[in-house]
Design a protein around this motif. Sequence first.
Motif, PDB file in Angstrom:
ATOM      1  N   GLY A 102       0.792  -1.222   0.000  1.00  9.88           N
ATOM      2  CA  GLY A 102       0.000   0.000   0.000  1.00  9.88           C
ATOM      3  C   GLY A 102       0.821   1.268   0.000  1.00  9.88           C
ATOM      4  N   GLN A 103       2.150   1.132   0.068  1.00 10.86           N
ATOM      5  CA  GLN A 103       2.980   2.319  -0.078  1.00 10.86           C
ATOM      6  C   GLN A 103       2.893   2.799  -1.518  1.00 10.86           C
ATOM      7  OE1 GLN A 103       6.922   2.169   1.652  1.00 10.86           O
ATOM      8  NE2 GLN A 103       6.284   0.584   3.090  1.00 10.86           N
ATOM      9  N   THR A 104       2.818   4.101  -1.706  1.00 11.98           N
ATOM     10  CA  THR A 104       2.486   4.662  -3.019  1.00 11.98           C
ATOM     11  C   THR A 104       3.363   4.148  -4.163  1.00 11.98           C
ATOM     12  OG1 THR A 104       1.741   6.662  -1.871  1.00 11.98           O
ATOM     13  CG2 THR A 104       1.994   6.796  -4.262  1.00 11.98           C
ATOM     14  N   PRO A 105       4.693   4.077  -4.036  1.00  6.63           N
ATOM     15  CA  PRO A 105       5.490   3.560  -5.161  1.00  6.63           C
ATOM     16  C   PRO A 105       5.156   2.113  -5.511  1.00  6.63           C
ATOM     17  CG  PRO A 105       6.889   4.720  -3.591  1.00  6.63           C
ATOM     18  CD  PRO A 105       5.554   4.558  -2.940  1.00  6.63           C
ATOM     19  N   ILE A 106       4.965   1.284  -4.479  1.00  3.23           N
ATOM     20  CA  ILE A 106       4.645  -0.125  -4.729  1.00  3.23           C
ATOM     21  C   ILE A 106       3.244  -0.256  -5.297  1.00  3.23           C
ATOM     22  CG2 ILE A 106       4.497  -2.419  -3.707  1.00  3.23           C
ATOM     23  CD1 ILE A 106       7.291  -1.201  -3.764  1.00  3.23           C
ATOM     24  N   ALA A 107       2.299   0.547  -4.802  1.00  4.75           N
ATOM     25  CA  ALA A 107       0.925   0.497  -5.315  1.00  4.75           C
ATOM     26  C   ALA A 107       0.887   0.861  -6.797  1.00  4.75           C
ATOM     27  CB  ALA A 107       0.033   1.448  -4.515  1.00  4.75           C
ATOM     28  N   LEU A 108       1.636   1.884  -7.184  1.00  2.00           N
ATOM     29  CA  LEU A 108       1.676   2.262  -8.598  1.00  2.00           C
ATOM     30  C   LEU A 108       2.425   1.234  -9.435  1.00  2.00           C
ATOM     31  CD1 LEU A 108       2.283   6.113  -8.397  1.00  2.00           C
ATOM     32  CD2 LEU A 108       0.233   4.951  -9.179  1.00  2.00           C
ATOM     33  N   LEU A 109       3.453   0.621  -8.873  1.00  2.00           N
ATOM     34  CA  LEU A 109       4.168  -0.431  -9.588  1.00  2.00           C
ATOM     35  C   LEU A 109       3.258  -1.621  -9.854  1.00  2.00           C
ATOM     36  CD1 LEU A 109       6.773  -1.641 -10.739  1.00  2.00           C
ATOM     37  CD2 LEU A 109       7.333  -2.421  -8.419  1.00  2.00           C
ATOM     38  N   ILE A 110       2.475  -1.999  -8.854  1.00  2.00           N
ATOM     39  CA  ILE A 110       1.508  -3.091  -9.031  1.00  2.00           C
ATOM     40  C   ILE A 110       0.482  -2.722 -10.091  1.00  2.00           C
ATOM     41  CG2 ILE A 110      -0.364  -4.358  -7.889  1.00  2.00           C
ATOM     42  CD1 ILE A 110       1.289  -4.199  -5.302  1.00  2.00           C
ATOM     43  N   THR A 111       0.042  -1.472 -10.084  1.00  2.00           N
ATOM     44  CA  THR A 111      -0.923  -1.012 -11.087  1.00  2.00           C
ATOM     45  C   THR A 111      -0.325  -1.061 -12.491  1.00  2.00           C
ATOM     46  OG1 THR A 111      -1.900   0.464  -9.441  1.00  2.00           O
ATOM     47  CG2 THR A 111      -2.457   0.875 -11.739  1.00  2.00           C
ATOM     48  N   LEU A 112       0.938  -0.655 -12.617  1.00  2.00           N
ATOM     49  CA  LEU A 112       1.602  -0.729 -13.919  1.00  2.00           C
ATOM     50  C   LEU A 112       1.714  -2.178 -14.392  1.00  2.00           C
ATOM     51  CD1 LEU A 112       3.158   0.525 -16.265  1.00  2.00           C
ATOM     52  CD2 LEU A 112       5.226   0.402 -14.858  1.00  2.00           C
ATOM     53  N   LEU A 113       2.074  -3.080 -13.492  1.00  2.00           N
ATOM     54  CA  LEU A 113       2.155  -4.499 -13.861  1.00  2.00           C
ATOM     55  C   LEU A 113       0.791  -5.020 -14.288  1.00  2.00           C
ATOM     56  CD1 LEU A 113       4.520  -5.841 -11.041  1.00  2.00           C
ATOM     57  CD2 LEU A 113       5.086  -5.377 -13.439  1.00  2.00           C
ATOM     58  N   LEU A 114      -0.260  -4.542 -13.626  1.00  2.00           N
ATOM     59  CA  LEU A 114      -1.620  -4.921 -14.008  1.00  2.00           C
ATOM     60  C   LEU A 114      -1.928  -4.426 -15.418  1.00  2.00           C
ATOM     61  CD1 LEU A 114      -4.417  -6.078 -13.289  1.00  2.00           C
ATOM     62  CD2 LEU A 114      -4.983  -3.851 -12.277  1.00  2.00           C
ATOM     63  N   CYS A 115      -1.559  -3.176 -15.710  1.00  2.00           N
ATOM     64  CA  CYS A 115      -1.750  -2.612 -17.051  1.00  2.00           C
ATOM     65  C   CYS A 115      -1.006  -3.432 -18.098  1.00  2.00           C
ATOM     66  CB  CYS A 115      -1.246  -1.171 -17.096  1.00  2.00           C
ATOM     67  SG  CYS A 115      -2.423   0.044 -16.531  1.00  2.00           S
ATOM     68  N   LEU A 116       0.232  -3.760 -17.828  1.00  2.00           N
ATOM     69  CA  LEU A 116       1.033  -4.521 -18.778  1.00  2.00           C
ATOM     70  C   LEU A 116       0.432  -5.899 -19.020  1.00  2.00           C
ATOM     71  CD1 LEU A 116       4.632  -3.624 -17.513  1.00  2.00           C
ATOM     72  CD2 LEU A 116       3.430  -2.676 -19.486  1.00  2.00           C
ATOM     73  N   THR A 117      -0.077  -6.509 -17.957  1.00  2.00           N
ATOM     74  CA  THR A 117      -0.690  -7.832 -18.094  1.00  2.00           C
ATOM     75  C   THR A 117      -1.961  -7.767 -18.933  1.00  2.00           C
ATOM     76  OG1 THR A 117       0.184  -8.475 -15.924  1.00  2.00           O
ATOM     77  CG2 THR A 117      -1.627  -9.796 -16.816  1.00  2.00           C
ATOM     78  N   ILE A 118      -2.770  -6.729 -18.693  1.00  2.00           N
ATOM     79  CA  ILE A 118      -4.046  -6.601 -19.409  1.00  2.00           C
ATOM     80  C   ILE A 118      -3.826  -6.310 -20.882  1.00  2.00           C
ATOM     81  CG2 ILE A 118      -6.117  -5.153 -19.639  1.00  2.00           C
ATOM     82  CD1 ILE A 118      -6.059  -4.811 -16.590  1.00  2.00           C
ATOM     83  N   PHE A 119      -2.856  -5.436 -21.188  1.00  2.00           N
ATOM     84  CA  PHE A 119      -2.717  -4.944 -22.557  1.00  2.00           C
ATOM     85  C   PHE A 119      -1.580  -5.587 -23.348  1.00  2.00           C
ATOM     86  CE2 PHE A 119      -4.794  -1.411 -20.270  1.00  2.00           C
ATOM     87  CZ  PHE A 119      -5.940  -1.290 -21.063  1.00  2.00           C
ATOM     88  N   VAL A 120      -0.906  -6.575 -22.783  1.00  2.00           N
ATOM     89  CA  VAL A 120       0.196  -7.199 -23.511  1.00  2.00           C
ATOM     90  C   VAL A 120      -0.296  -7.938 -24.757  1.00  2.00           C
ATOM     91  CG1 VAL A 120       0.129  -9.359 -22.188  1.00  2.00           C
ATOM     92  CG2 VAL A 120       2.264  -8.632 -23.280  1.00  2.00           C
TER      93      VAL A 120
END
Length: 458
Positions: free
Chosen positions: A278-296
Amino acid sequence: MDHAVAVEQSTYLLTVAVIAIAALLVLIMKLKVHAFASLILVSFGTAVATGIELGKIVPALLGGFGGTLASVAVLVGLGAMIGKILELSGGAQTLADTLIRVLGEKRAPMALGCASLLFGFPIFFDAGLVVMLPVILTVAKRMGGSLLRYALPATGAFSVMHVFLPPHPGPVAASEIIGTNIGYMVFFGLITALPTWYLSSYLFGHWCAKRWNISVPDLFKGGKEERLDITPPKFSTVICVLLTPMLLIFINTGVATLQSMDVLPRESAVCDFLKLIGQTPIALLITLLLCLTIFVKPFGGKRLNQLCETSLGPICSVVLVTGAGGMFGGILRTSGIGDALAGALSDLGIPIILAAFIISSCLRIAQGSATVALTTTAALIAPIVHTTSGLSIIDLCAITTAASAGSVICSHFNDSGFWLVKGLFGLDEKMTLRTWTVLETLIAVIGFAISCVFYVIF
């Protein structure tokens, strides 16, 4: 004698601070020197003038610069990547179309505003406005009436998110300098941003539309962005991506709060893990990984890599200026100017929250950059905050928000956002002053009022 020397020294330091800020304004406004170079030059001059040892000047400069970038650059970079992927995938269009369909065409301004609020969480004001521009103009052309009815709620939404909420660079940098918890700032930022947007952008947009009938400019007819021929993501997918970092940050804050209340154990591997993600850098990193997974699959790995690469270029200036603002703030702290200002304000009896708003507003009006105004203000008031006892977490959030509110007041000719809004919506200078400048001032005043309410009550 000692008191007289101390007063004389404080007066000298404050004089240096005034000269430094004036020099900064002259360099940026009159001589048109880039804010990054101006901040470095003024920081160096301030360090020399205040008597910092020559061998410690460069470490002090780099310490302030690096300390700010350590938190800001990661958040801004990850947010830019997420925003770029959603932009070129058609996520903004999907978001707006769905909200209009659900809320109805009569509530199109509300739908555009809500879409911009959601999309404005990970993406900067300039980028978000450009992304939503085709949607705004397409809806305005289809619905009819004044363009202001649709443009101001959407544009104001990006502004309030950029001003009050992490991971945008201003609130993040100010929070780091003042010592405000980022997770709490997300909560407080939302509480401030939503009513501020409704009053300053949505209602004011309707009032402007009734007063001035502005047609959709011919130059912008909602032309297509450069996207691959892929199926746009579903509304649920876009919502999932946008809300993921917010939910993770909320979990971090909730767990920490429950631990402080002894509802949850203070020593727990599970709690530590939840706070970590839940720390902001990790939360955004997880979100980016989610984006990459969805749109790969629709984009392809190579194309996604290119999107992430190109997303970082436009934010370099913002990140570097923010870091340079942190450098200037570091010199102000190291030289003792911040402590001198703290003493001066204490003698005048000005409340910290009012001082934060006034200083930030003056800097904003004078030089135009909200980021420079906010980071400089945070550096100036940080010593006051750190030496004042009894300030709660809510108080720190309120002070940070007050400084953020002041940093957006009275957008005019020295603000790039002023010219962006004018050009994109085909307005003249006078109309932009009547609409956009007033809207930004309303955001500042309402946001400050809300922060004062929480500061007084809590």
